[in-house]
Structures are given as C-alpha cells and as structure tokens.
Design a protein around this motif. Structure first.
Motif, short mmCIF file in Angstrom:
data_model
loop_
_atom_site.label_atom_id
_atom_site.label_comp_id
_atom_site.label_asym_id
_atom_site.label_seq_id
_atom_site.Cartn_x
_atom_site.Cartn_y
_atom_site.Cartn_z
N GLY A 11 0.83 -1.19 0.00
CA GLY A 11 0.00 0.00 0.00
C GLY A 11 0.87 1.25 0.00
O GLY A 11 2.10 1.17 -0.03
N ILE A 17 -1.47 -4.67 1.84
CA ILE A 17 -2.90 -4.86 1.60
C ILE A 17 -3.10 -6.31 1.20
O ILE A 17 -2.49 -6.79 0.24
CB ILE A 17 -3.40 -3.92 0.49
CG1 ILE A 17 -3.18 -2.46 0.89
CG2 ILE A 17 -4.87 -4.19 0.17
CD1 ILE A 17 -3.43 -1.48 -0.24
N SER A 68 -5.46 -1.52 4.65
CA SER A 68 -4.13 -1.72 5.24
C SER A 68 -4.09 -1.43 6.73
O SER A 68 -3.29 -2.02 7.46
CB SER A 68 -3.11 -0.85 4.51
OG SER A 68 -3.40 0.53 4.67
N ASP A 97 -5.93 3.02 -0.35
CA ASP A 97 -5.86 1.56 -0.45
C ASP A 97 -6.71 1.05 -1.61
O ASP A 97 -6.28 0.18 -2.38
CB ASP A 97 -6.35 0.90 0.86
CG ASP A 97 -5.39 1.05 2.01
OD1 ASP A 97 -4.22 1.41 1.77
OD2 ASP A 97 -5.80 0.80 3.16
N SER A 100 -4.97 1.69 -4.75
CA SER A 100 -3.87 0.73 -4.94
C SER A 100 -4.38 -0.59 -5.50
O SER A 100 -3.74 -1.21 -6.35
CB SER A 100 -3.13 0.50 -3.62
OG SER A 100 -2.44 1.66 -3.20
#
Length: 280
Positions: A11, A17, A68, A97, A100
């Motif tokens: 992350g 993550i 995360s 997150d 990502s």
C-alpha cells in the motif's frame, strides 16, 4: 470450478494490503467486482466468502481486500491484533488503499487474461459504501457503483466518535467492539484528516456528481445505518436505483463467525439484486 487466490500488495502507507480473488476457472472477459468491507470489518467477515463464491458462479471476477490499517495483519487477517494500525486509520488511507487495488488490477497481465478491466464495478458495505461512493466519482475507470447498507455522511459519524475537546486533549478516543470486547482506538489524526479533506470526503457531493449507474441496497430493519441514509443517497442522485430488502438488518442476516455453508436469505436477496443491476 471456483478458483481462489490470495495476494499481498504494497500500500501507500507502509502496511501491506491483503487481497483475495474468486472466479470460475477457464473463463475470460469476466466483469470485475471490487468489494470494500466496513468499519470494524475485514474481507473474511461472516458470509463474505460465500458472497464471493456466489458472484463467481454468476460470472464475475470478485476481489475483496483488507484495508491496510483495518487492524489485521498478514499473519492474522481476521479480527484486530494490530490496534495501533486501527488507531492510525482514516478515510483518505482507505481511499488510497482502494486506488492501490484498482491500480493493481490494471497492471496485472495474468488477471487480464481472465477479466475485463474495462468492466470494473465497486461494492461497499456500510462505511465501505461511503469509500466506494467517493472513489467512483473521482476515478473514471469505475463503471458501476453499488452500496450495501452504505453510510451517507462521514462528518456526522466522525463527530460521533467522541467528545472533540477530550479527543484533542488525550490524543485518542475509544470505541467498544461489542463482539471482540476490544477498546478500539481512534487517534486524533482521524478527525484532523477529515477536516483537512472534508470536501473530498463529503459523500453528498460525490454521489450528486456521479455519471455512472448507482445501486443502493438497504434493509429496512437496519439499526446501525438507518433507512434515511439510503433515502438521502437516492435523493442526492435521482438517477440511482434504491432496492429495499424487507426485514433485513445491517449485515443482511449474517454474523461472525458464519459457520453455515448457505448464505442467509436476506444476503442472497441482496446479491441477486446486485447481479441483476450489473447485468443490465
């Protein structure tokens, strides 16, 4: 045959993550769903794994992940062994997150052999509904938005976490987790981050500006996020579709742990409404 894979990605905030994917093998061009869990939640909560299977059988490439800083770890992704991380979580970290994960989808050639990156939808439960609503408005890669018992106002929920003066003085406020009996910390940075990013984090602004189809699914027996929040979301985006599950609670009849191999009836009804919406 249902196939599952477990992946760890980096992350933007110094914590990994955890992702899992669920799909039927030997299929191609599967539409993608990315699912975001809610407050004090995690990707393997309750019946979410059975929900993933149901979407896979229906022809989707289903992705869910742990934020995360949700309090889980790679070694112990269920429940909350890392309360320090939980205390340092905030809405913008969750948005990062989610980005990502979407970026990972778009940069993964193996995934793209099976799934259609140009057909990506977001589903969010509870607080995750607010996160996906904001991300769907700001990321043109997202084609459809679905909220399950989604919240409509991060501002009110942030203010309700604790007395602001004491929170600032002490640097932390605590919320009891009724299931695990843990005192879950929220460091004062949570409030500061909201204030600094309030315009971005206003769900009303996001859904009012949506240019993609939106489905709102809510139970009329939800005592955690009241029906009025679903009605607000629908009013702010009159082009959205509101589906009410009669008698359903906040988690559509599920609980944790869910040891039954059959989905609860209300969650099945919600899933069927989502599949119908996505197939339109």
């Amino acid at each position: 045959m249902i196939n599952k894979q477990h992946i760890v990605i980096n992350g933007k905030h110094e914590k990994p993550i955890l992702i899992d994917t669920t799909y039927v093998s030997n299929k191609t061009d599967l539409p993608i769903i990315v699912f975001c869990h809610g407050y004090k939640g995690f990707k393997d909560w309750g019946a979410w794994n059975l929900m993933a299977d149901a979407f896979a059988v229906a022809g989707f490439f289903f992705i869910k992940f742990n934020f995360s800083h949700n309090g889980g770890t790679v070694e112990q992704p269920i429940d909350f062994p890392d309360l320090e991380a939980f205390g340092n979580n905030n809405y913008t970290k969750e948005l990062d997150d989610l980005q990502s994960v979407i970026d990972w989808v778009y940069s993964n050639p193996d995934l793209q052999k099976m799934a259609d990156i140009n057909n990506l939808s977001l589903i969010g439960h509870s607080r995750g509904g607010g996160i996906v609503s904001i991300k769907a408005e700001e990321d043109p890669r997202i084609k459809k938005l679905i909220t399950l018992a989604g919240v409509c106002d991060f501002g009110k929920r942030t203010a309700a976490l604790g007395d602001l003066e004491s929170w600032k003085t002490d640097g932390v406020t605590y919320v009891l987790n009724g299931r695990t009996k843990q005192q879950m910390p929220h460091f004062y940075q949570f409030y500061e981050d909201f204030v600094m990013n309030e315009n971005r984090l206003t769900i009303k602004r996001a859904v009012s500006n949506l240019k993609i189809p939106q489905l709102i699914v809510h139970g009329n027996d939800d005592t955690s996020v009241f029906m009025a929040e679903a009605e607000n979301l629908h009013r702010w985006n009159p082009k959205s579709t509101l589906e009410i599950i009669d008698g359903a609670n906040h988690v559509f009849g599920a609980h944790h742990p869910w040891e039954n191999n059959i989905l609860p009836n209300h969650l099945t009804e919600a899933i069927n409404k989502v599949i119908h919406f996505l197939n339109q």
